[in-house]
Design an enzyme around this catalytic site. Structure first.
Site, mmCIF file in Angstrom:
data_model
loop_
_atom_site.group_PDB
_atom_site.id
_atom_site.type_symbol
_atom_site.label_atom_id
_atom_site.label_comp_id
_atom_site.label_asym_id
_atom_site.label_seq_id
_atom_site.Cartn_x
_atom_site.Cartn_y
_atom_site.Cartn_z
ATOM 1 N N CYS A 98 0.945 -1.054 -0.033
ATOM 2 C CA CYS A 98 -0.031 0.053 0.012
ATOM 3 C C CYS A 98 0.803 1.362 0.130
ATOM 4 O O CYS A 98 1.597 1.609 1.028
ATOM 5 C CB CYS A 98 -0.880 -0.081 1.161
ATOM 6 S SG CYS A 98 -1.942 1.344 1.478
ATOM 7 N N CYS A 101 -0.454 4.151 2.695
ATOM 8 C CA CYS A 101 -0.572 3.923 4.192
ATOM 9 C C CYS A 101 -0.462 2.415 4.475
ATOM 10 O O CYS A 101 0.478 1.904 4.543
ATOM 11 C CB CYS A 101 -1.995 4.700 4.712
ATOM 12 S SG CYS A 101 -3.197 3.706 3.917
ATOM 13 N N SER A 102 -1.504 1.915 4.880
ATOM 14 C CA SER A 102 -1.375 0.332 5.140
ATOM 15 C C SER A 102 -2.826 -0.315 4.808
ATOM 16 O O SER A 102 -3.077 -1.216 5.461
ATOM 17 C CB SER A 102 -1.211 0.315 6.677
ATOM 18 O OG SER A 102 -2.298 0.869 7.539
ATOM 19 N N CYS A 103 -3.235 -0.063 3.809
ATOM 20 C CA CYS A 103 -4.424 -0.966 3.309
ATOM 21 C C CYS A 103 -4.076 -2.315 3.142
ATOM 22 O O CYS A 103 -2.920 -2.534 2.578
ATOM 23 C CB CYS A 103 -4.955 -0.131 1.769
ATOM 24 S SG CYS A 103 -5.518 1.345 2.151
#
Length: 195
Positions: A98, A101-103
């Site tokens: 991602c 961010c942190s999907c």
């Protein structure tokens, strides 16, 4: 508990009260959703991979619609973004990142590992994927193309890794036991246990 955590807890309680007071959600629904989220872990995705390795019909479903494939194994996907599944082959190795961010496909892999969220991983995955994989011990032949796929808030991805040779007679539970979280992100590849 520090003051920020206490304030966060108060805010969360106020939001829950507001949602229930407006009739948008019940306390039971909130509790059930939290339980589903807490139960998600890489073992869920490993079950999917093992089933796909053992069952060609399920593999076809998983590659066509990861969300339906997860639900077929009893993994709740309600409210989660659609799940896509990328198959590693002898020619193409997929790596999920991602870039913003942190999907992450939390319903099937649980919470993202700390390194997945790091700026270093996100940058290296895009800029030098082969070098990044080598740091994980994943050495791919020069002819294998590395495809970096961006997981987003709108669409989450996981990898269907290649089945290791020598596992043809294994049961699904044995197969699931060798699938690691990194295999389903693409930083590692499944391997047989050392003897």
């Amino acid at each position: 508990m520090n003051i920020l955590e206490a304030d966060g807890e108060k805010l969360l309680a106020a939001v829950r009260e507001l949602l229930t007071a407006k009739g948008l959600v019940s306390n039971v629904e909130i509790r059930d959703r939290i339980a589903v989220t807490d139960a998600a872990n890489p073992g869920q995705g490993a079950r999917m991979v093992a089933k796909a390795w053992a069952d060609p019909v399920y593999r076809t479903l998983m590659l066509a619609d990861g969300t339906k494939a997860a639900e077929e194994l009893g993994i709740p996907m309600r409210g989660a973004p659609p799940l896509g599944v990328l198959e590693n082959t002898a020619e193409v190795h997929n790596l999920v990142v991602c870039t913003l961010c942190s999907c992450y496909p939390r319903a099937v892999l649980g919470y993202p590992p700390f390194w997945y969220k790091s700026a270093a991983y996100r940058a290296r995955a895009v800029r030098d994927p082969r070098g990044l994989l080598a740091e994980w011990g994943t050495m791919l032949p020069d002819g294998v193309k590395i495809r970096v796929v961006d997981s987003t808030a709108d669409y989450r991805w996981m990898v269907l890794p290649r089945r290791p040779a020598g596992t043809e007679a294994w049961r699904e539970d044995q197969l699931a036991a060798i699938v690691r979280e990194g295999d389903m992100i693409g930083v590692t590849i499944p391997s047989l246990p050392a003897r």
